[in-house]
Design a protein around this motif. Structure first.
Motif: not given
Length: 280
Positions: A194-199
């Motif tokens: 859902h969140q892109p922060r751990n890409a």
């Protein structure tokens, strides 16, 4: 204000009203289709031209209600994609208040199914209850797990992780190692997060394509740099992260508490997979 001519004051007020009306209309509509192509290295030829539909941040609520959801489902089904992927924040509200509004999602269909992961808003309203309900609507949940899509002996991995907000609700946070445990060697991996922060962590684990939402594309174009800073630099569209491609979706709808868009349209995102052409 006394030094500003009345005609200018009225003109500015009128402009503000027009922009507000446009912003609300852009926020509340069922979005048009946005077609994109993703070229993946080592994509099996059996998946050349394979189509995905990403839905995200629907925030089904009093604003995005049963009628809105029904129209969304009709437009989604008409696209005839191979697979539907929902990357979180389907709802805003408890199941008891939203059960009728989400009911049209039962009619979502694609040849290879509908997969769902939670977003942060599911954790605001009893995540486990909601995820179980999504399963009754015909979706397959991916909680730090993966599924295989097969075509004539070739495989595509669809993996999904829980949301970064999960530990605050006393539930397991995203665990990509667990999600990818046992994936077949050489099969391209599409990750739903859902969140892109751990890409960057996903790229290091060999993911080919990550699909995310959460940012709503910044909602209003001047806000995009601020939203990006809160999300490791990611806010909207495509990014190359190491050997991985990241697509951050503007959202199918948005949070009704700030239902305004200017210059950042919502989207029904149809993704066509293509084999990457190797140089030389």
């Amino acid at each position: 204000m006394a030094d500003i001519p009345a005609s200018l004051r009225y003109g500015l007020a009128g402009l503000a009203l027009v922009l507000a009306g446009i912003g609300v209309q852009q926020a509340a509509r069922v979005p048009p289709v946005k077609d994109i192509e993703v070229r993946i290295r080592d994509l099996p030829e059996q998946f050349e031209g394979y189509t995905l539909l990403q839905l995200t941040d629907m925030h089904i609520s009093r604003l995005f209600d049963e009628a809105w959801a029904r129209t969304l489902v009709q437009r989604s089904n008409a696209l005839g994609v191979d697979l539907i992927l929902i990357t979180g924040d389907l709802i805003d509200g408890p199941l008891s208040a939203r059960v009728r509004d989400v009911a049209p999602l039962r009619e979502l269909h694609a040849a290879d199914g509908v997969y769902v992961i939670p977003g942060n808003h599911e954790y605001f309203f009893d995540n486990e209850q909601w995820m179980r309900h999504f399963v009754t609507l015909g979706m397959r949940r991916l909680d730090n797990s993966h599924a295989l899509v097969e075509r004539a002996g070739a495989q595509l991995v669809i993996a999904g992780v829980t949301d970064l907000s999960a530990p605050r609700a006393g539930l397991p946070g995203p665990d990509l190692h667990k999600a990818l445990a046992g994936v077949p060697a050489g099969a391209p991996i599409i990750l739903l997060d859902h969140q892109p922060r751990n890409a960057r962590q996903a790229a290091a684990q060999g993911v080919a394509l990550q699909l995310s939402g959460h940012t709503h594309g910044g909602m209003i174009r001047p806000l995009a740099p601020i939203i990006a800073r809160a999300n490791e630099g990611f806010v909207a569209g495509f990014y190359r992260v190491g050997g991985m491609q990241l697509y951050v979706n503007n959202g199918t709808a948005l949070w009704p508490g700030f239902a305004l868009r200017l210059g950042v349209p919502s989207e029904l995102t149809r993704i066509t997979l293509r084999r990457a052409v190797e140089p030389g």
